[in-house]
Design a protein around this motif. Structure first.
Motif, short mmCIF file in Angstrom:
data_model
loop_
_atom_site.label_atom_id
_atom_site.label_comp_id
_atom_site.label_asym_id
_atom_site.label_seq_id
_atom_site.Cartn_x
_atom_site.Cartn_y
_atom_site.Cartn_z
N PHE A 126 0.83 -1.21 0.00
CA PHE A 126 0.00 0.00 0.00
C PHE A 126 0.86 1.26 0.00
O PHE A 126 0.65 2.17 -0.81
N TYR A 127 1.87 1.33 0.90
CA TYR A 127 2.63 2.57 0.98
C TYR A 127 3.78 2.65 -0.02
O TYR A 127 4.32 3.73 -0.26
N ILE A 128 4.16 1.52 -0.63
CA ILE A 128 5.23 1.55 -1.62
C ILE A 128 4.68 1.67 -3.04
O ILE A 128 5.27 2.35 -3.89
N VAL A 129 3.55 1.02 -3.30
CA VAL A 129 3.00 0.97 -4.66
C VAL A 129 1.80 1.89 -4.83
O VAL A 129 1.74 2.69 -5.78
N VAL A 130 0.82 1.79 -3.92
CA VAL A 130 -0.45 2.49 -4.10
C VAL A 130 -0.35 3.96 -3.71
O VAL A 130 -0.81 4.84 -4.46
N THR A 131 0.23 4.26 -2.55
CA THR A 131 0.29 5.64 -2.06
C THR A 131 0.98 6.60 -3.02
O THR A 131 0.47 7.70 -3.26
N PRO A 132 2.14 6.26 -3.60
CA PRO A 132 2.76 7.18 -4.56
C PRO A 132 1.89 7.48 -5.78
O PRO A 132 2.07 8.52 -6.42
N MET A 133 0.96 6.58 -6.10
CA MET A 133 0.02 6.85 -7.19
C MET A 133 -1.11 7.77 -6.72
O MET A 133 -1.56 8.66 -7.46
N LEU A 134 -1.56 7.59 -5.48
CA LEU A 134 -2.67 8.38 -4.95
C LEU A 134 -2.29 9.83 -4.67
O LEU A 134 -3.10 10.74 -4.86
N ASN A 135 -1.04 10.05 -4.23
CA ASN A 135 -0.63 11.39 -3.81
C ASN A 135 -0.82 12.46 -4.89
O ASN A 135 -1.42 13.50 -4.62
N PRO A 136 -0.32 12.26 -6.12
CA PRO A 136 -0.55 13.30 -7.14
C PRO A 136 -2.02 13.47 -7.49
O PRO A 136 -2.46 14.58 -7.82
N ILE A 137 -2.81 12.38 -7.41
CA ILE A 137 -4.24 12.48 -7.69
C ILE A 137 -4.92 13.32 -6.61
O ILE A 137 -5.77 14.17 -6.89
N ILE A 138 -4.53 13.09 -5.35
CA ILE A 138 -5.10 13.84 -4.23
C ILE A 138 -4.79 15.33 -4.37
O ILE A 138 -5.67 16.18 -4.25
N TYR A 139 -3.53 15.65 -4.66
CA TYR A 139 -3.14 17.05 -4.78
C TYR A 139 -3.80 17.72 -5.99
O TYR A 139 -4.24 18.86 -5.92
N SER A 140 -3.88 17.00 -7.10
CA SER A 140 -4.46 17.57 -8.32
C SER A 140 -5.96 17.78 -8.17
O SER A 140 -6.52 18.77 -8.64
N PHE A 141 -6.63 16.82 -7.53
CA PHE A 141 -8.07 16.90 -7.37
C PHE A 141 -8.47 18.09 -6.50
O PHE A 141 -9.49 18.73 -6.72
N LYS A 142 -7.66 18.39 -5.49
CA LYS A 142 -7.99 19.46 -4.54
C LYS A 142 -7.46 20.82 -4.97
O LYS A 142 -7.84 21.83 -4.39
N ASN A 143 -6.58 20.88 -5.97
CA ASN A 143 -5.91 22.13 -6.31
C ASN A 143 -6.42 22.68 -7.63
O ASN A 143 -6.22 22.08 -8.69
N GLU A 144 -7.06 23.84 -7.57
CA GLU A 144 -7.65 24.43 -8.77
C GLU A 144 -6.59 24.90 -9.75
O GLU A 144 -6.76 24.74 -10.98
N LEU A 145 -5.49 25.48 -9.25
CA LEU A 145 -4.44 25.96 -10.14
C LEU A 145 -3.79 24.84 -10.93
O LEU A 145 -3.48 24.99 -12.11
N LEU A 146 -3.59 23.69 -10.27
CA LEU A 146 -3.02 22.54 -10.97
C LEU A 146 -3.97 22.03 -12.04
O LEU A 146 -3.55 21.66 -13.14
#
Length: 313
Positions: free
Chosen positions: A274-294
């Motif tokens: 989860f933290y080696i494979v899945v989390t690094p994929m989720l992080n950019p999605i989380i930041y992009s989804f919440k950030n209007e400028l991105l």
């Protein structure tokens, strides 16, 4: 590194039938590709858009770069072992993988603290933010994260490099981690285990406490904002970081704050995935989804690509 009576380790990885290993390989490969594409996209967006040339997005782009390094250390070998049969790795290769994995993991802790500090200054001291969090100071903070991580891991790196291995040589994991290496060592590992435990507690809990202090002051400041719109706007800049912190520390604390050579490592495999494979994929999605400028920068980039290729045709 001292010579050992064995020349390689065997990573047992996932004990599955051949057909299930292919399915797992396909799934992990798709996740890995998505991780690389998503994190590289954030880096490209930040460095190609002048509106994103500020400390918050510089930290985010470096976090994405770290995630790429984090997965590159472990996932390609794991994918290779899923479709291969031996799962072998040399002792030097195994210890090297452990060193770089530890470096990326420790750097992620410090970088998350730096990102929390950036949000603290932005919300608690908005009038002084531009003078405190300059791009130069941000670059210095990022360099410090990598430097402190490398220095703090020097002693455990030396202690692991001095271990002697005489057999058995099987590791019940899909990558080379500290505790499995200690379990296979024929030498006394008490000092190495003690050093690792101390560093784990200091780095993990120390960084978590710093983040907690930052957000305690942030929440205290947000509560004092008179308008509900202002409160929502201020807190929205922190939700992505808080989500990432919660996911990352939830899995890390489960594994590393209870380290002992007697723990059956196969129980940690699912959490490690989860933290080696899945989390690094989720992080950019989380930041992009919440950030209007991105989102706007990504939309503009796509439009530019479409226009550019449309002109060619």
């Amino acid at each position: 590194m001292n010579q050992s009576s064995i020349s390689e380790f065997i990573l047992l990885g996932f004990s599955l039938r051949e057909d299930k290993r292919i399915y797992l390989f396909t799934f992990f490969l798709l996740v890995y590709i998505l991780t690389l594409v998503a994190n590289m996209l954030i880096i490209i967006l930040v460095y190609s858009n002048n509106h994103l040339h500020n400390p918050m997005y510089l930290l985010l782009s470096n976090f994405s770069f770290l995630e790429i390094c984090y997965t590159a250390v472990t996932v390609p070998k794991m994918l290779s072992d899923l479709i291969g049969r031996s799962g072998s790795i040399s002792i030097a290769g195994c210890i090297t993988q452990y060193h770089f994995f530890s470096l990326c993991a420790a750097t992620e802790h410090f970088l998350l603290v730096t990102m929390a500090y950036d949000r603290y200054v932005a919300i608690c001291h908005p009038l002084h933010y531009g003078g405190i969090m300059t791009n130069k100071f941000c670059a210095q903070l990022i360099s410090s994260c990598w430097s402190i991580s490398a220095l703090s891991l020097t002693i455990p790196a030396v202690s692991v490099a001095k271990l002697y291995f005489c057999g058995p040589n099987t590791i019940d994991h899909f990558f080379c981690e500290f505790n499995p290496l200690l379990k296979l060592s024929c030498t006394d590992t008490y000092i190495a285990q003690f050093i690792f435990n101390c560093l784990s507690w200091i780095i993990i809990l120390g960084c978590l406490i710093c983040i907690a202090i930052s957000y305690t002051k942030i929440i205290s400041t947000i509560i004092k904002i008179p308008s509900s719109h202002g409160k929502r706007k201020a807190f929205s800049t922190c939700t992505s970081h808080l989500t990432v912190v919660g996911i990352f520390y939830g899995t890390v604390i489960f594994i590393y704050l209870r380290p002992t050579v007697n723990v059956p490592f196969h129980q940690n495999k699912v959490v490690s995935v989860f933290y080696i494979v899945v989390t690094p994929m989720l992080n950019p999605i989380i930041y992009s989804f919440k950030n209007e400028l991105l989102r706007k920068a990504a939309s503009n980039l796509i439009d530019q690509i479409i226009i550019k290729h449309g002109r060619k045709f």
